[in-house]
Scaffold this active site. Structure first.
Site, PDB file in Angstrom:
ATOM      1  N   TRP A   1     -12.984 -16.121 -19.541  1.00 28.17           N
ATOM      2  CA  TRP A   1     -12.171 -16.064 -18.316  1.00 28.17           C
ATOM      3  C   TRP A   1     -11.304 -17.301 -18.183  1.00 28.17           C
ATOM      4  CZ3 TRP A   1     -11.449 -11.475 -16.995  1.00 28.17           C
ATOM      5  CH2 TRP A   1     -12.468 -10.535 -17.015  1.00 28.17           C
TER       6      TRP A   1
ATOM      7  N   LYS B   1     -18.331  -8.827  -6.808  1.00 31.00           N
ATOM      8  CA  LYS B   1     -19.706  -9.228  -7.170  1.00 31.00           C
ATOM      9  C   LYS B   1     -20.508  -9.575  -5.905  1.00 31.00           C
ATOM     10  CE  LYS B   1     -17.381 -10.506 -11.268  1.00 31.00           C
ATOM     11  NZ  LYS B   1     -17.830  -9.634 -12.307  1.00 31.00           N
TER      12      LYS B   1
ATOM     13  N   ASP C   1     -12.334 -20.758 -10.349  1.00 29.66           N
ATOM     14  CA  ASP C   1     -12.585 -19.322 -10.288  1.00 29.66           C
ATOM     15  C   ASP C   1     -14.085 -19.163 -10.027  1.00 29.66           C
ATOM     16  OD1 ASP C   1     -13.183 -16.672 -10.785  1.00 29.66           O
ATOM     17  OD2 ASP C   1     -12.266 -16.606 -12.781  1.00 29.66           O
TER      18      ASP C   1
END
Ligand code: PMP
Length: 362
Positions: free
Chosen positions: A104, A198, A174
């Site tokens: 990511w 999430k 992030d």
């Protein structure tokens, strides 16, 4: 019906109470005779919803008054573009430094490289991202527009236990796969963002927490719907936002508050992860993928010493109501994503299954 224990990395399970409340209110919100997805984003009812989402988030995350909360389209990856578009121009160097802890961060760096000079200062790629690399924040040049990390690495199952002190250089994080799972000092960050899917609600939207002085630096090419200033000026409603996702987030936040807030959730999350890591650490049958000192409390990654047993392990898990334990294709093995809504009983059920599978296959 019986709800499964869903160990998927995201979209992930939400608290059953939240799903039930949303179900009850779906047809008729607050005795209006209409559901939330049927009413205007400019109605007084929705105004109440977004205000209560802001208020709950401010309280639960301890967001100081010099930060703005934005609800931004496109989920987490869209912020990989939005962050550089908004702040890489803070300095004429148009430079941003990335500390790479997984795919990511690599993706985010590649997006930033479209708009400026995106540098990697440290990476753990050489050990397949099984740890957070050594990084000395003092080595950052002052002309950086920002420094960037992924606080919890969903794929590899590692996390930053403490965050680098980047001084005057804004730290961007992030936090998609761990936001509100542990206590944080928001002041350490210039921007925090998280996709909702999430710990917060449905996919497709991201919450962005940005220090006010970082607004107003967007590159001229920035599309208005990626310009954080436009979101800040319009309470995230410059166009029709994803009202249902914001509503769901308000329910999740209210649940988190009812559960005793982030401090309680952090203690519960640590205990939940411990249940599974203990099984891994007590056996040679399972091998933890992440270095123990860098382990995530949200994504527990492990392999079976005999990888030939993996398919049987996953099949048996499913038969026991333990869903989506397959590891990400780049890591292999198994991964248990145990976000806030995963009950302790789910982690215990997985640990019991792992112990039983080991006994019957050793
Ligand atoms: N960052 C992290 C840390 C993630 O775990 C994910 C999704 N798993 C993303 C970004 C991408 O999220 P989205 O699909 O919302 O773009």
């Amino acid at each position: 019906m019986t709800r499964i224990y869903n160990f998927g990395a995201g979209p992930a399970m939400l608290p059953t109470q939240v799903m039930e409340k949303a179900q009850t209110e779906f047809l008729d919100y607050n005795n209006m005779g209409a559901g939330v997805i049927e009413i205007s984003h400019r109605s007084k009812e929705f105004d109440q919803i977004i205000n209560s989402t802001d208020a709950l988030l401010t309280e639960l995350a301890g967001i100081p008054s010099n930060y703005k909360i934005l609800y931004v389209h496109g989920g987490a990856q869209m912020q990989f573009s939005a962050v550089p578009l908004n702040i890489i121009n803070r300095n004429p160097s148009q430079k941003a430094t990335f500390i790479e802890t997984g795919s990511w961060t690599v993706k985010a760096r590649k997006e930033a490289a479209r708009y400026g000079n995106a540098i990697t200062a440290a990476t753990s790629a050489d050990t397949n991202f099984d740890r957070i690399p050594e990084f000395d924040a003092d080595s950052l040049d002052d002309d950086n527009s920002y420094a960037y990390i992924t606080s919890n690495n969903t794929l590899f199952g590692t996390r930053w236990n403490s965050f680098p002190d980047t001084g005057d250089i804004p730290l961007v994080a992030d936090m998609t796969s761990e936001f509100l799972s542990r206590e944080l000092d928001i002041n350490q960050f210039g921007i925090i963002f998280a996709g909702l899917q999430k710990n917060l609600g449905p996919a497709g939207l991201a919450v962005v927490i940005i220090r006010e002085d970082l607004l107003g630096h967007a590159l001229p090419i920035t599309p208005s719907l990626l310009d954080y200033q436009v979101y800040a000026d319009n309470h995230s409603l410059s166009n029709t936002n994803n009202t249902f996702a914001i509503y769901m987030m308000s329910l999740v936040l209210q649940w988190l508050k009812d559960e005793g807030g982030v401090a309680n959730m952090e203690a519960r999350n640590n205990a939940k992860a411990r249940i599974i890591y203990d099984v891994i650490d007590d056996s040679d049958f399972y091998l933890g993928a992440a270095q123990p000192a860098h382990r995530s409390m949200m994504n527990v990654t492990f392999n079976l010493a005999n990888n030939d047993l993996l398919d049987d392990f996953l099949k048996g898990a499913l038969e026991n109501g333990l869903y989506a334990l397959k590891g990400h294709r780049v890591v292999g093995g198994a991964r248990a994503s145990i976000y806030n809504a995963m009950p302790t009983a789910g982690c215990q059920a997985l640990a019991d299954y792992m112990a039983e599978f080991e006994r019957s296959n050793s």
